[in-house]
Design a protein around this motif. Structure first.
Motif, PDB file in Angstrom:
ATOM      1  N   LEU A 107      22.630  27.776  32.626  1.00  0.00           N
ATOM      2  CA  LEU A 107      23.043  27.919  33.800  1.00  0.00           C
ATOM      3  C   LEU A 107      22.489  28.950  34.600  1.00  0.00           C
ATOM      4  N   ARG A 108      21.743  29.842  33.764  1.00  0.00           N
ATOM      5  CA  ARG A 108      21.115  31.117  34.573  1.00  0.00           C
ATOM      6  C   ARG A 108      22.325  32.219  35.018  1.00  0.00           C
ATOM      7  N   LYS A 109      23.441  32.022  34.446  1.00  0.00           N
ATOM      8  CA  LYS A 109      24.557  33.040  34.885  1.00  0.00           C
ATOM      9  C   LYS A 109      24.829  33.904  33.782  1.00  0.00           C
ATOM     10  N   LEU A 110      24.215  33.838  32.593  1.00  0.00           N
ATOM     11  CA  LEU A 110      24.404  34.822  31.647  1.00  0.00           C
ATOM     12  C   LEU A 110      22.888  35.070  30.876  1.00  0.00           C
ATOM     13  N   PRO A 111      22.755  36.357  30.339  1.00  0.00           N
ATOM     14  CA  PRO A 111      21.397  36.624  29.922  1.00  0.00           C
ATOM     15  C   PRO A 111      21.025  35.483  28.870  1.00  0.00           C
ATOM     16  N   ALA A 112      19.648  35.289  28.895  1.00  0.00           N
ATOM     17  CA  ALA A 112      19.191  34.381  28.126  1.00  0.00           C
ATOM     18  C   ALA A 112      19.226  34.495  26.523  1.00  0.00           C
TER      19      ALA A 112
ATOM     20  N   THR B 165      42.664  42.865  36.784  1.00  0.00           N
ATOM     21  CA  THR B 165      41.435  41.920  36.706  1.00  0.00           C
ATOM     22  C   THR B 165      41.834  40.534  36.778  1.00  0.00           C
ATOM     23  N   HIS B 166      41.883  39.939  37.782  1.00  0.00           N
ATOM     24  CA  HIS B 166      42.391  38.635  37.676  1.00  0.00           C
ATOM     25  C   HIS B 166      40.862  37.883  38.171  1.00  0.00           C
ATOM     26  N   PHE B 167      40.083  37.599  36.680  1.00  0.00           N
ATOM     27  CA  PHE B 167      39.048  36.967  36.375  1.00  0.00           C
ATOM     28  C   PHE B 167      39.288  35.293  36.852  1.00  0.00           C
ATOM     29  N   MET B 168      38.423  34.683  37.390  1.00  0.00           N
ATOM     30  CA  MET B 168      38.478  33.419  37.539  1.00  0.00           C
ATOM     31  C   MET B 168      38.063  32.321  36.296  1.00  0.00           C
ATOM     32  N   ASN B 169      38.418  31.044  36.137  1.00  0.00           N
ATOM     33  CA  ASN B 169      38.094  30.573  35.389  1.00  0.00           C
ATOM     34  C   ASN B 169      36.811  29.490  35.455  1.00  0.00           C
ATOM     35  N   PRO B 170      35.693  29.454  34.487  1.00  0.00           N
ATOM     36  CA  PRO B 170      35.328  30.241  33.753  1.00  0.00           C
ATOM     37  C   PRO B 170      34.862  31.495  34.002  1.00  0.00           C
ATOM     38  N   PRO B 171      35.250  32.704  33.367  1.00  0.00           N
ATOM     39  CA  PRO B 171      34.747  34.033  33.516  1.00  0.00           C
ATOM     40  C   PRO B 171      33.193  34.116  33.520  1.00  0.00           C
ATOM     41  N   TYR B 172      32.501  33.418  32.725  1.00  0.00           N
ATOM     42  CA  TYR B 172      30.917  33.587  32.753  1.00  0.00           C
ATOM     43  C   TYR B 172      30.305  32.877  33.711  1.00  0.00           C
ATOM     44  N   LEU B 173      31.041  32.201  34.612  1.00  0.00           N
ATOM     45  CA  LEU B 173      30.360  31.295  35.697  1.00  0.00           C
ATOM     46  C   LEU B 173      30.797  32.132  36.796  1.00  0.00           C
ATOM     47  N   ILE B 174      31.883  32.591  37.344  1.00  0.00           N
ATOM     48  CA  ILE B 174      32.177  33.066  38.302  1.00  0.00           C
ATOM     49  C   ILE B 174      32.212  34.649  38.393  1.00  0.00           C
ATOM     50  N   ASP B 175      31.319  34.874  39.288  1.00  0.00           N
ATOM     51  CA  ASP B 175      31.069  36.447  39.127  1.00  0.00           C
ATOM     52  C   ASP B 175      31.809  37.298  39.853  1.00  0.00           C
ATOM     53  N   ALA B 176      32.708  36.707  40.791  1.00  0.00           N
ATOM     54  CA  ALA B 176      33.557  37.520  41.817  1.00  0.00           C
ATOM     55  C   ALA B 176      34.990  37.724  40.806  1.00  0.00           C
ATOM     56  N   VAL B 177      35.497  38.706  41.055  1.00  0.00           N
ATOM     57  CA  VAL B 177      36.721  39.080  40.353  1.00  0.00           C
ATOM     58  C   VAL B 177      37.798  39.470  41.395  1.00  0.00           C
ATOM     59  N   GLU B 178      38.887  39.023  41.387  1.00  0.00           N
ATOM     60  CA  GLU B 178      40.020  39.644  42.218  1.00  0.00           C
ATOM     61  C   GLU B 178      40.607  40.687  41.404  1.00  0.00           C
ATOM     62  N   VAL B 179      40.216  41.951  42.134  1.00  0.00           N
ATOM     63  CA  VAL B 179      40.941  43.096  41.460  1.00  0.00           C
ATOM     64  C   VAL B 179      41.851  43.888  42.345  1.00  0.00           C
TER      65      VAL B 179
ATOM     66  N   GLY C  62      40.817  34.469  27.580  1.00  0.00           N
ATOM     67  CA  GLY C  62      40.432  35.535  26.565  1.00  0.00           C
ATOM     68  C   GLY C  62      39.170  35.362  25.968  1.00  0.00           C
ATOM     69  N   VAL C  63      39.078  34.127  25.682  1.00  0.00           N
ATOM     70  CA  VAL C  63      37.804  33.495  24.971  1.00  0.00           C
ATOM     71  C   VAL C  63      36.649  33.514  25.994  1.00  0.00           C
ATOM     72  N   GLY C  64      36.848  33.279  27.398  1.00  0.00           N
ATOM     73  CA  GLY C  64      35.939  33.348  28.462  1.00  0.00           C
ATOM     74  C   GLY C  64      35.448  34.754  28.774  1.00  0.00           C
ATOM     75  N   ILE C  65      36.447  35.797  28.748  1.00  0.00           N
ATOM     76  CA  ILE C  65      36.180  37.211  28.943  1.00  0.00           C
ATOM     77  C   ILE C  65      35.485  37.835  27.985  1.00  0.00           C
ATOM     78  N   ALA C  66      35.990  37.343  26.426  1.00  0.00           N
ATOM     79  CA  ALA C  66      34.873  37.846  25.338  1.00  0.00           C
ATOM     80  C   ALA C  66      33.580  37.202  25.523  1.00  0.00           C
ATOM     81  N   ALA C  67      33.440  36.184  25.913  1.00  0.00           N
ATOM     82  CA  ALA C  67      31.952  35.554  25.903  1.00  0.00           C
ATOM     83  C   ALA C  67      31.171  36.297  26.855  1.00  0.00           C
ATOM     84  N   LEU C  68      31.863  36.590  28.151  1.00  0.00           N
ATOM     85  CA  LEU C  68      31.113  37.243  29.239  1.00  0.00           C
ATOM     86  C   LEU C  68      30.718  38.612  28.833  1.00  0.00           C
ATOM     87  N   ALA C  69      31.540  39.483  28.115  1.00  0.00           N
ATOM     88  CA  ALA C  69      31.190  40.752  27.437  1.00  0.00           C
ATOM     89  C   ALA C  69      30.022  40.602  26.027  1.00  0.00           C
TER      90      ALA C  69
END
Ligand SMILES: NC(=O)c1ccc[n+]([C@@H]2O[C@H](COP(=O)([O-])OP(=O)(O)OC[C@H]3O[C@@H](n4cnc5c(N)ncnc54)[C@H](O)[C@@H]3O)[C@@H](O)[C@H]2O)c1
Length: 287
Positions: A60-65, A140-154, A19-26
Protein backbone atom coordinates in the motif's frame (compact mmCIF):
# COMPACT_ATOMS: atom_id res chain seq x y z
CA UNK A 1 22.42 4.49 11.40
CA UNK A 2 23.71 5.53 14.79
CA UNK A 3 20.65 6.99 16.50
CA UNK A 4 19.44 5.13 19.64
CA UNK A 5 16.36 3.82 17.86
CA UNK A 6 18.33 1.86 15.25
CA UNK A 7 21.11 0.80 17.63
CA UNK A 8 19.33 0.01 20.92
CA UNK A 9 15.87 -0.56 19.46
CA UNK A 10 12.58 -0.23 21.30
CA UNK A 11 10.49 -2.58 23.43
CA UNK A 12 6.75 -3.11 23.07
CA UNK A 13 4.87 -4.69 25.98
CA UNK A 14 1.66 -6.43 24.90
CA UNK A 15 1.61 -8.53 21.72
CA UNK A 16 -2.08 -8.10 20.89
CA UNK A 17 -3.66 -6.21 18.00
CA UNK A 18 -1.83 -2.95 18.74
CA UNK A 19 1.47 -4.28 20.09
CA UNK A 20 2.00 -6.37 16.96
CA UNK A 21 1.04 -3.43 14.75
CA UNK A 22 3.44 -1.04 16.51
CA UNK A 23 6.19 -3.66 16.32
CA UNK A 24 5.60 -4.07 12.56
CA UNK A 25 5.81 -0.30 12.10
CA UNK A 26 9.14 -0.10 13.93
CA UNK A 27 10.69 -3.20 12.33
CA UNK A 28 9.79 -1.99 8.83
CA UNK A 29 11.68 1.24 9.62
CA UNK A 30 14.79 -0.71 10.64
CA UNK A 31 14.21 -0.35 14.40
CA UNK A 32 14.85 -3.58 16.35
CA UNK A 33 11.97 -4.58 18.64
CA UNK A 34 11.74 -6.60 21.84
CA UNK A 35 8.13 -7.74 22.11
CA UNK A 36 6.92 -8.84 25.56
CA UNK A 37 3.67 -10.58 26.51
CA UNK A 38 2.60 -12.78 29.41
CA UNK A 39 0.89 -15.10 26.91
CA UNK A 40 3.41 -17.28 25.01
CA UNK A 41 0.73 -18.19 22.45
CA UNK A 42 0.42 -14.52 21.47
CA UNK A 43 4.18 -14.23 21.11
CA UNK A 44 4.32 -17.35 18.93
CA UNK A 45 1.90 -15.74 16.45
CA UNK A 46 3.69 -12.39 16.40
CA UNK A 47 6.53 -12.95 13.86
CA UNK A 48 4.18 -14.09 11.08
CA UNK A 49 1.67 -11.32 11.87
CA UNK A 50 4.43 -8.71 11.81
CA UNK A 51 5.69 -9.98 8.42
CA UNK A 52 2.14 -9.89 6.99
CA UNK A 53 1.59 -6.31 8.14
CA UNK A 54 4.97 -5.18 6.78
CA UNK A 55 4.13 -6.82 3.42
CA UNK A 56 0.66 -5.22 3.21
CA UNK A 57 2.05 -1.87 4.37
CA UNK A 58 4.71 -2.00 1.63
CA UNK A 59 2.13 -2.99 -1.02
CA UNK A 60 0.00 0.00 0.00
CA UNK A 61 3.13 2.21 -0.08
CA UNK A 62 2.61 3.01 3.60
CA UNK A 63 5.79 1.25 4.76
CA UNK A 64 9.28 0.96 3.21
CA UNK A 65 9.37 -1.48 0.28
CA UNK A 66 12.25 -3.51 1.75
CA UNK A 67 9.98 -5.11 4.38
CA UNK A 68 11.35 -6.12 7.79
CA UNK A 69 14.95 -4.98 8.10
CA UNK A 70 15.55 -5.31 11.84
CA UNK A 71 15.52 -8.06 14.43
CA UNK A 72 12.41 -9.06 16.39
CA UNK A 73 13.01 -10.65 19.80
CA UNK A 74 10.20 -11.96 21.98
CA UNK A 75 10.00 -12.59 25.71
CA UNK A 76 7.48 -13.37 28.43
CA UNK A 77 9.49 -11.34 30.96
CA UNK A 78 9.33 -7.58 31.41
CA UNK A 79 13.02 -7.61 32.31
CA UNK A 80 13.70 -8.06 28.57
CA UNK A 81 12.92 -4.35 28.03
CA UNK A 82 16.17 -3.34 29.76
CA UNK A 83 18.45 -1.60 27.27
CA UNK A 84 15.66 -0.44 24.94
CA UNK A 85 15.76 3.23 23.94
CA UNK A 86 11.99 3.48 24.49
CA UNK A 87 9.23 1.23 25.79
CA UNK A 88 5.72 1.32 24.37
CA UNK A 89 3.13 -0.23 26.69
CA UNK A 90 0.19 -1.80 24.78
CA UNK A 91 -1.35 -4.25 27.26
CA UNK A 92 -5.06 -4.76 27.97
CA UNK A 93 -7.07 -1.61 28.83
CA UNK A 94 -7.36 -2.41 32.53
CA UNK A 95 -6.03 0.39 34.77
CA UNK A 96 -4.48 -1.93 37.39
CA UNK A 97 -2.77 -4.08 34.75
CA UNK A 98 -1.34 -1.06 32.95
CA UNK A 99 -0.19 0.59 36.18
CA UNK A 100 1.55 -2.62 37.28
CA UNK A 101 3.28 -3.11 33.91
CA UNK A 102 4.43 0.53 33.75
CA UNK A 103 5.68 0.40 37.34
CA UNK A 104 7.74 -2.71 36.56
CA UNK A 105 9.03 -1.31 33.26
CA UNK A 106 10.13 1.93 34.90
CA UNK A 107 12.27 0.07 37.41
CA UNK A 108 13.90 -2.09 34.73
CA UNK A 109 14.94 0.64 32.24
CA UNK A 110 17.64 3.20 32.91
CA UNK A 111 16.74 6.78 33.86
CA UNK A 112 15.97 8.91 30.82
CA UNK A 113 14.32 6.12 28.81
CA UNK A 114 11.14 7.24 27.06
CA UNK A 115 8.01 5.39 28.24
CA UNK A 116 4.88 5.58 26.10
CA UNK A 117 1.46 4.23 26.99
CA UNK A 118 -0.90 3.27 24.19
CA UNK A 119 -3.92 3.53 26.49
CA UNK A 120 -7.27 4.33 24.86
CA UNK A 121 -8.70 6.31 27.74
CA UNK A 122 -6.79 6.17 31.05
CA UNK A 123 -5.38 9.62 31.90
CA UNK A 124 -1.62 9.68 31.44
CA UNK A 125 -1.18 11.51 34.74
CA UNK A 126 -2.90 8.64 36.53
CA UNK A 127 -0.59 6.03 34.97
CA UNK A 128 2.51 8.21 35.48
CA UNK A 129 1.86 8.13 39.23
CA UNK A 130 2.59 4.38 39.17
CA UNK A 131 6.03 4.82 37.59
CA UNK A 132 9.38 5.51 39.19
CA UNK A 133 9.91 8.68 37.08
CA UNK A 134 6.59 10.25 35.99
CA UNK A 135 8.34 12.80 33.76
CA UNK A 136 9.37 10.00 31.38
CA UNK A 137 5.81 8.86 30.47
CA UNK A 138 3.84 10.23 27.50
CA UNK A 139 0.63 8.99 25.90
CA UNK A 140 0.86 7.66 22.32
CA UNK A 141 -2.57 6.64 21.12
CA UNK A 142 -1.72 4.86 17.86
CA UNK A 143 -4.77 4.05 15.74
CA UNK A 144 -5.49 0.61 14.33
CA UNK A 145 -3.69 -0.47 12.22
CA UNK A 146 -0.60 1.52 13.21
CA UNK A 147 1.24 0.82 9.93
CA UNK A 148 -1.59 2.36 7.90
CA UNK A 149 -2.62 5.41 9.92
CA UNK A 150 0.26 7.81 10.15
CA UNK A 151 -1.30 10.30 12.60
CA UNK A 152 -1.06 9.50 16.32
CA UNK A 153 -2.99 11.19 19.14
CA UNK A 154 -0.20 12.20 21.51
CA UNK A 155 -0.97 13.09 25.12
CA UNK A 156 1.31 15.14 27.30
CA UNK A 157 0.40 14.36 30.90
CA UNK A 158 0.74 16.89 33.74
CA UNK A 159 4.14 15.40 34.65
CA UNK A 160 5.52 14.60 31.17
CA UNK A 161 8.89 16.31 30.80
CA UNK A 162 10.41 18.15 27.84
CA UNK A 163 13.02 15.40 27.39
CA UNK A 164 10.33 12.75 26.94
CA UNK A 165 8.48 14.91 24.41
CA UNK A 166 11.72 15.53 22.49
CA UNK A 167 12.55 11.81 22.47
CA UNK A 168 9.06 11.04 21.18
CA UNK A 169 9.43 13.58 18.38
CA UNK A 170 12.73 11.95 17.40
CA UNK A 171 11.21 8.45 17.40
CA UNK A 172 8.22 9.62 15.35
CA UNK A 173 10.56 11.19 12.79
CA UNK A 174 12.17 7.76 12.31
CA UNK A 175 8.80 6.00 12.14
CA UNK A 176 7.26 8.59 9.79
CA UNK A 177 4.44 9.36 12.23
CA UNK A 178 2.73 12.70 12.80
CA UNK A 179 1.76 13.66 16.34
CA UNK A 180 -1.54 15.38 17.08
CA UNK A 181 -0.94 16.81 20.54
CA UNK A 182 -3.94 16.94 22.89
CA UNK A 183 -4.46 17.49 26.60
CA UNK A 184 -4.81 14.77 29.25
CA UNK A 185 -8.17 13.49 30.54
CA UNK A 186 -10.40 10.38 30.24
CA UNK A 187 -10.51 9.24 26.60
CA UNK A 188 -8.37 12.24 25.50
CA UNK A 189 -10.13 13.60 22.38
CA UNK A 190 -10.72 10.53 20.19
CA UNK A 191 -12.31 8.15 22.64
CA UNK A 192 -14.07 10.80 24.71
CA UNK A 193 -16.17 11.30 21.56
CA UNK A 194 -15.94 7.94 19.75
CA UNK A 195 -16.83 5.65 22.67
CA UNK A 196 -20.12 7.38 23.45
CA UNK A 197 -20.94 7.22 19.74
CA UNK A 198 -20.23 3.49 19.51
CA UNK A 199 -22.19 2.81 22.69
CA UNK A 200 -25.13 4.87 21.46
CA UNK A 201 -25.08 3.12 18.07
CA UNK A 202 -25.04 -0.28 19.85
CA UNK A 203 -28.03 0.83 21.93
CA UNK A 204 -30.03 1.70 18.81
CA UNK A 205 -29.39 -1.81 17.48
CA UNK A 206 -30.39 -3.32 20.85
CA UNK A 207 -33.60 -1.28 20.89
CA UNK A 208 -34.41 -2.41 17.34
CA UNK A 209 -34.37 1.03 15.78
CA UNK A 210 -32.06 -0.13 12.98
CA UNK A 211 -29.83 -3.07 12.10
CA UNK A 212 -26.07 -2.60 12.48
CA UNK A 213 -25.68 -2.34 8.68
CA UNK A 214 -28.23 0.49 8.46
CA UNK A 215 -26.72 2.39 11.40
CA UNK A 216 -23.30 2.29 9.76
CA UNK A 217 -24.73 3.13 6.32
CA UNK A 218 -26.15 6.38 7.68
CA UNK A 219 -22.62 7.37 8.68
CA UNK A 220 -20.89 6.19 5.50
CA UNK A 221 -23.46 7.02 2.81
CA UNK A 222 -25.11 10.09 4.33
CA UNK A 223 -22.35 11.65 6.39
CA UNK A 224 -19.30 10.61 4.37
CA UNK A 225 -17.49 8.76 7.16
CA UNK A 226 -15.04 6.09 5.95
CA UNK A 227 -16.55 3.50 8.32
CA UNK A 228 -19.58 3.49 10.59
CA UNK A 229 -19.32 3.29 14.40
CA UNK A 230 -20.18 -0.42 14.64
CA UNK A 231 -17.71 -1.55 11.96
CA UNK A 232 -15.16 0.61 13.79
CA UNK A 233 -16.05 -1.13 17.06
CA UNK A 234 -15.48 -4.53 15.40
CA UNK A 235 -12.07 -3.33 14.18
CA UNK A 236 -11.08 -2.06 17.64
CA UNK A 237 -12.27 -5.25 19.38
CA UNK A 238 -15.51 -5.27 21.39
CA UNK A 239 -13.67 -6.40 24.54
CA UNK A 240 -11.43 -3.36 24.24
CA UNK A 241 -14.49 -1.14 23.66
CA UNK A 242 -16.13 -2.47 26.84
CA UNK A 243 -12.93 -1.98 28.88
CA UNK A 244 -12.55 1.55 27.51
CA UNK A 245 -16.19 2.39 28.32
CA UNK A 246 -15.59 1.17 31.88
CA UNK A 247 -12.57 3.46 32.22
CA UNK A 248 -14.64 6.40 30.96
CA UNK A 249 -17.70 5.62 33.09
CA UNK A 250 -15.61 5.16 36.26
CA UNK A 251 -13.89 8.51 35.74
CA UNK A 252 -16.78 10.66 34.50
CA UNK A 253 -19.95 9.02 35.86
CA UNK A 254 -21.64 9.89 32.55
CA UNK A 255 -24.46 7.50 31.60
CA UNK A 256 -23.42 7.75 27.94
CA UNK A 257 -20.45 5.53 28.85
CA UNK A 258 -22.41 2.79 30.67
CA UNK A 259 -21.90 -0.15 28.31
CA UNK A 260 -24.96 -1.31 26.36
CA UNK A 261 -26.30 -4.69 27.56
CA UNK A 262 -26.04 -6.37 24.15
CA UNK A 263 -22.51 -5.11 23.72
CA UNK A 264 -21.60 -6.79 27.01
CA UNK A 265 -23.44 -9.96 25.92
CA UNK A 266 -21.48 -10.14 22.65
CA UNK A 267 -18.21 -9.93 24.59
CA UNK A 268 -19.35 -12.61 27.07
CA UNK A 269 -20.19 -14.86 24.09
CA UNK A 270 -16.68 -14.37 22.67
CA UNK A 271 -17.87 -12.30 19.70
CA UNK A 272 -15.12 -9.70 19.88
CA UNK A 273 -15.22 -8.36 16.32
CA UNK A 274 -12.71 -8.95 13.53
CA UNK A 275 -10.15 -10.60 15.77
CA UNK A 276 -12.57 -13.41 16.75
CA UNK A 277 -14.33 -13.68 13.37
CA UNK A 278 -17.64 -12.12 14.49
CA UNK A 279 -18.98 -9.05 16.29
CA UNK A 280 -21.65 -6.76 14.90
CA UNK A 281 -20.71 -8.35 11.56
CA UNK A 282 -19.57 -11.83 10.53
CA UNK A 283 -16.07 -12.03 9.06
CA UNK A 284 -15.99 -15.74 8.31
CA UNK A 285 -12.48 -16.18 9.64
CA UNK A 286 -10.23 -14.76 12.34
CA UNK A 287 -8.07 -11.83 11.22
N1 LIG B 1 -7.58 -2.26 19.30
C1 LIG B 1 -7.55 -0.97 18.95
O1 LIG B 1 -8.09 -0.58 17.90
C2 LIG B 1 -6.81 0.02 19.81
C3 LIG B 1 -6.51 1.28 19.27
C4 LIG B 1 -5.78 2.18 20.04
C5 LIG B 1 -5.39 1.85 21.33
N2 LIG B 1 -5.71 0.62 21.83
C6 LIG B 1 -5.22 0.30 23.17
O2 LIG B 1 -4.05 -0.50 23.02
C7 LIG B 1 -3.93 -1.40 24.14
C8 LIG B 1 -3.88 -2.83 23.63
O3 LIG B 1 -5.06 -3.09 22.91
P1 LIG B 1 -5.18 -4.34 21.92
O4 LIG B 1 -6.36 -4.09 21.07
O5 LIG B 1 -3.86 -4.64 21.32
O6 LIG B 1 -5.56 -5.48 22.99
P2 LIG B 1 -5.36 -7.06 22.86
O7 LIG B 1 -6.34 -7.66 23.77
O8 LIG B 1 -5.37 -7.46 21.43
O9 LIG B 1 -3.87 -7.28 23.42
C9 LIG B 1 -3.51 -7.02 24.74
C10 LIG B 1 -2.28 -7.89 25.06
O10 LIG B 1 -1.78 -7.53 26.34
C11 LIG B 1 -1.27 -8.71 26.92
N3 LIG B 1 -1.11 -8.52 28.36
C12 LIG B 1 -2.08 -8.42 29.31
N4 LIG B 1 -1.52 -8.25 30.52
C13 LIG B 1 -0.17 -8.25 30.34
C14 LIG B 1 0.95 -8.11 31.21
N5 LIG B 1 0.78 -7.95 32.52
N6 LIG B 1 2.19 -8.15 30.68
C15 LIG B 1 2.37 -8.32 29.35
N7 LIG B 1 1.34 -8.46 28.46
C16 LIG B 1 0.09 -8.42 28.96
C17 LIG B 1 -2.31 -9.77 26.56
O11 LIG B 1 -1.79 -11.08 26.71
C18 LIG B 1 -2.60 -9.39 25.10
O12 LIG B 1 -1.76 -10.09 24.20
C19 LIG B 1 -5.14 -1.12 25.03
O13 LIG B 1 -4.80 -0.18 26.00
C20 LIG B 1 -6.14 -0.52 24.05
O14 LIG B 1 -7.11 0.27 24.70
C21 LIG B 1 -6.39 -0.31 21.10
Amino acid sequence: MTDPWHTQGIAVVGAGVMGVGIAALALAHGVPVTLVDIDPARLALAPAAVRDQARIGALLRKLPAAGITAELRTSTSVTAVAGAAAVVEAVTELPDTKAKVLAEVSTVVSAGTLLATNTSAIPVGELAAATARPAELAGTHFMNPPYLIDAVEVVRGPDTGDAAMAALASLFAVLGRRAILVGDGPGFVSNHVLMRMINDAARLVTEGRAAAERVDEVFTACLGHRTGPLATADLIGLDNVVDTLAVLYDRTGEEAYRADAELLARVRAGNLGRKSGAGFYDYGSVS
